[in-house]
Design a protein around this motif. Structure first.
Motif, short mmCIF file in Angstrom:
data_model
loop_
_atom_site.label_atom_id
_atom_site.label_comp_id
_atom_site.label_asym_id
_atom_site.label_seq_id
_atom_site.Cartn_x
_atom_site.Cartn_y
_atom_site.Cartn_z
N LEU A 443 0.84 -1.20 0.00
CA LEU A 443 0.00 0.00 0.00
C LEU A 443 0.87 1.26 0.00
CD1 LEU A 443 -2.82 -1.03 2.50
CD2 LEU A 443 -3.10 -0.55 0.06
N THR A 446 2.16 1.82 -3.55
CA THR A 446 1.16 2.34 -4.48
C THR A 446 0.80 3.79 -4.16
OG1 THR A 446 -0.63 1.47 -3.10
CG2 THR A 446 0.19 0.05 -4.86
N GLU A 450 2.65 4.94 -7.09
CA GLU A 450 1.73 4.28 -8.03
C GLU A 450 2.41 3.06 -8.66
OE1 GLU A 450 0.47 7.22 -10.81
OE2 GLU A 450 -0.81 8.26 -9.38
N GLN A 455 0.65 -2.81 -7.10
CA GLN A 455 -0.77 -2.91 -7.41
C GLN A 455 -1.15 -4.35 -7.76
OE1 GLN A 455 -0.94 -0.04 -10.56
NE2 GLN A 455 -1.35 1.71 -9.20
N LEU A 458 -1.14 -6.46 -4.59
CA LEU A 458 -2.33 -6.25 -3.77
C LEU A 458 -3.54 -6.97 -4.35
CD1 LEU A 458 -1.94 -2.48 -2.83
CD2 LEU A 458 -1.94 -4.42 -1.24
N GLY A 459 -3.65 -6.95 -5.68
CA GLY A 459 -4.74 -7.71 -6.31
C GLY A 459 -4.65 -9.18 -5.96
N TYR A 462 -5.56 -9.58 -2.04
CA TYR A 462 -6.99 -9.42 -1.77
C TYR A 462 -7.78 -10.60 -2.33
CZ TYR A 462 -7.07 -4.74 0.25
OH TYR A 462 -6.93 -3.67 1.11
N LYS A 474 -11.98 -5.54 -4.65
CA LYS A 474 -10.73 -4.78 -4.53
C LYS A 474 -9.60 -5.47 -5.29
CE LYS A 474 -11.26 -2.15 -0.25
NZ LYS A 474 -10.66 -1.84 1.07
N GLN A 477 -9.90 -4.40 -8.78
CA GLN A 477 -9.53 -3.00 -8.96
C GLN A 477 -8.01 -2.83 -9.00
OE1 GLN A 477 -11.44 -0.91 -5.76
NE2 GLN A 477 -13.51 -1.15 -6.61
N TRP A 478 -7.32 -3.47 -8.05
CA TRP A 478 -5.87 -3.34 -8.01
C TRP A 478 -5.22 -3.99 -9.24
CZ3 TRP A 478 -3.81 0.28 -5.49
CH2 TRP A 478 -4.25 0.66 -4.22
N SER A 479 -5.69 -5.16 -9.60
CA SER A 479 -5.13 -5.84 -10.77
C SER A 479 -5.36 -5.03 -12.04
CB SER A 479 -5.75 -7.24 -10.93
OG SER A 479 -5.46 -8.05 -9.81
#
Length: 642
Positions: A443, A446, A450, A455, A458-459, A462, A474, A477-479
């Motif tokens: 986190l 990112t 960024e 990212q 995290l995908g 999650y 989520k 979204q991250w992926s």
């Protein structure tokens, strides 16, 4: 008349010679002719020819196999049973990892081909005995040398075996049987002393003093598998810089301070700072020896012998427990230090001692008792800290790599937060609590940069519910965010503007290479022209975000390669031996290879896939700076991507 037997051998191996000569671009064709086909050789002449054809050196009898259950037992028996011979070599070593695996690697290497002898293809012809101790990791291999007169090419053989010992063993040395005793190599005494302490505890061999080749009254010449140290004046004294003076000033100094929230007192005495060799003036490291003692409350550790190095470039000090240490409980002790930002002393981490926390401490602060400061060295940078974070530098340490990543993060590294997340995610396989720390670092990466890598991570987490509550939305979204960043970078690399610049830079490099090829043709008669490079695809790699540099990788091949080798003039040579035989030799095979080799090279060049990388630095507003390291210089250009 032709000698039919030899000519048939040449004829049957002709295809092999053609392939070999095409590679080395040389060779010849010879046919053995009799002066008189009816001539009869005498029995003495036949015997002399047979001796010349089958001559072998005097081979001693093969030693009997030696069986033993321990390293001291096998070493002692080999010296007792084989000491009267002059053809035995013992390789004694302390393995870094599995001793059995190391033994087989050393055995195979000991029997390497001797490139300087066609009659005796191996230095060591067989191995009468070997044994390893899984507890101490010590091992010994007994080798039978092919000659009982001397050890020809011993230096070359040792260089080959040294490569395995350097990679697989902490210590390793050689003992050769000679005139009733075993002798060490010229530089083997320090290694043998270290091995005696570990491999022969309580055995008479632990205190045996072995003589060395080249000692006084020794009939054999002094040899060494290492290059001799120059005695030139410039090597008489180390040429020091300001940084070197600062590093050497640490010798004899004592570093004192605290760690673990000021609950642990540390005393580190530096006993020696030196170069590995006087001749290695460009060695980037000074070697260091020291003695460490720590105390916490009423508990005080014994003195722990440390060895390590200080960088002559950035002043980073790394020390680990020496094998000479008296207590195996401290064998994993490690301390890493660098110049602190306040210039008050050194800061760093410590790990592997009972008197400190199990996880180690990353808040070491030390000052010099003599007032020495390392201000001659630059302050630590993110790049240097990232370099020292390599896990291979301290593979058994749980703190070392993470600590240096945290130092890199504190000094602005854009990669450190992602790498920290990756380290903790890996640890999650055995410690599920580590997943939560991985999520926090991802986190952070990112949020600050960024980072597309974070990212994507995290995908993944999650989606699996690792370190956080499982949330498929989520995760998606991250992926998706990571995919979008990478696609945008890919579009930049595939753009017409980038491809045009890449093609132009590669064409310039081709022209430079072509000019060099003409020079080579003038000197050697060989013109290595690979042709022009044509791009087939450009992809994006190492993408963090579109605000930081990434790489465009161009894939393609060479069109119309034109390798050329000048045809040598025809040569014919006739010579006659002592029995009247004539041999005619010409260079027809060399001429053939000069014709065939360019065609093979051209075909190979057309079928080889080549890659070139270009650094892309975003400048904002869809402007980018392309940098390419060419064969002679670095070229760069700014472009606007539509």
């Amino acid at each position: 008349m032709q000698d039919i037997s030899r000519y048939s051998i040449l004829e049957s191996l002709l295809s092999f010679w053609i392939i070999a000569l095409l590679v080395i671009s040389g060779g010849g064709c010879s046919v053995l002719l009799h002066k008189d086909s009816n001539r009869q050789l005498t029995g003495e002449q036949k015997a002399e020819m047979l001796r010349a054809w089958t001559a072998q050196p005097n081979q001693p009898s093969r030693p009997n196999e030696i069986l033993a259950s321990s390293v001291p037992e096998l070493t002692e028996r080999a010296m007792k049973d084989l000491g009267s011979r002059n053809d035995i070599v013992l390789v004694v070593f302390l393995a870094r990892n599995d001793v059995t695996t190391t033994i087989y690697k050393i055995r195979d290497t000991m029997q390497s081909l001797d490139p300087k002898s066609s009659l005796n293809p191996y230095w060591v012809t067989d191995v009468p005995g070997f044994v390893g101790d899984p507890q101490t990791k010590c091992g010994v291999v007994v080798g039978h040398w092919y000659s009982d007169e001397k050890y020809p090419y011993r230096v070359s053989w040792e260089r080959i075996v040294d490569t395995v010992l350097d990679r697989e063993a902490t210590y390793g040395t050689y003992l050769y049987s000679h005139n009733g005793k075993f002798l060490l190599t010229e530089d083997g005494q320090p290694e043998m002393e270290a091995l005696q302490d570990v491999c022969f505890p309580g055995h008479p061999l632990a205190s045996t003093r072995f003589a060395s080749f080249g000692a006084a009254n020794q009939s054999r010449p002094t040899l060494s598998r290492w290059k001799p140290i120059s005695t030139l004046d410039e090597f008489a004294t180390v040429q020091t810089t300001t940084k070197d003076v600062a590093a050497k000033t640490l010798m004899g100094d004592t570093l004192e301070g605290q760690a673990c929230g000021n609950t642990v007192n540390i005393n580190l005495r530096i006993t020696d700072v030196f170069l590995h060799s006087r001749a290695e003036q460009n060695d980037p490291m000074y070697l260091i020896k020291g003695v460490l003692k720590v105390s916490r409350n009423a508990q005080t550790s014994p003195e722990i012998a440390l060895v390590g190095a200080i960088s002559r470039v950035n002043g980073v000090v790394n020390l680990a427990a020496s094998s000479e240490g008296p207590n195996p409980r401290y064998r994993n002790t490690i301390i890493s230090l660098f110049r602190d930002d306040a210039d008050s002393g050194l800061e760093g981490m410590i790990e592997g001692m009972e008197e400190i926390e199990a996880a180690g401490c990353d808040d070491v602060r030390l000052t010099s008792k003599n007032g020495t400061k390392l201000t001659a060295f630059p302050k630590i940078t993110a790049q240097v800290a990232l370099f020292f974070s390599n896990p291979q530098m301290a593979p058994r340490s749980k703190l070392y790599s993470v600590y240096w990543l945290k130092v890199a993060e504190a000094h602005g590294s854009i990669d450190a937060p992602y790498y920290l997340g990756s380290r903790y995610e890996q640890r999650g396989a055995t410690d599920p609590n580590a997943y939560a720390q991985a999520v926090q670092y991802y986190l952070a990466a990112t949020t600050a940069y960024e980072d597309a890598r974070a990212q994507a991570a995290l995908g993944r987490m999650y989606e699996k519910g690792q370190g956080t509550k499982r949330d498929p939305e989520k995760a998606k979204q991250w992926s998706s965010a990571a995919k979008t960043t990478r696609q945008r970078a890919a579009r930049v690399c595939a753009s017409a503007q980038v491809r045009e610049v890449v093609q132009r830079l590669l064409t310039q490099a081709y022209l430079q290479n072509k000019a060099g090829a003409e020079t080579m043709n003038d000197l050697t008669g060989i013109r290595p022209d690979r042709g022009e490079f044509t791009i087939s695809k450009v992809t994006a790699e190492d993408v963090v975000s579109l605000t930081y540099a990434f790489v465009c990788r161009a894939k393609g091949g060479f069109d119309n390669p034109n390798f050329h080798i000048e045809m040598p003039e025809k040569k014919v040579t006739v010579w006659r031996d002592q029995y009247g035989y004539e041999t005619t030799t010409d260079n027809s095979m060399e001429q053939l290879s000069s014709q065939a080799a360019p065609a093979l090279m051209n075909e190979a060049a057309r079928n080889v896939v080549n890659y070139h990388t270009f650094n892309i630095k975003p400048l904002g507003d869809n402007r980018f700076k392309i940098t390419y390291r060419g064969p002679r210089d670095i070229q760069s250009e700014e472009i606007q991507v539509n």
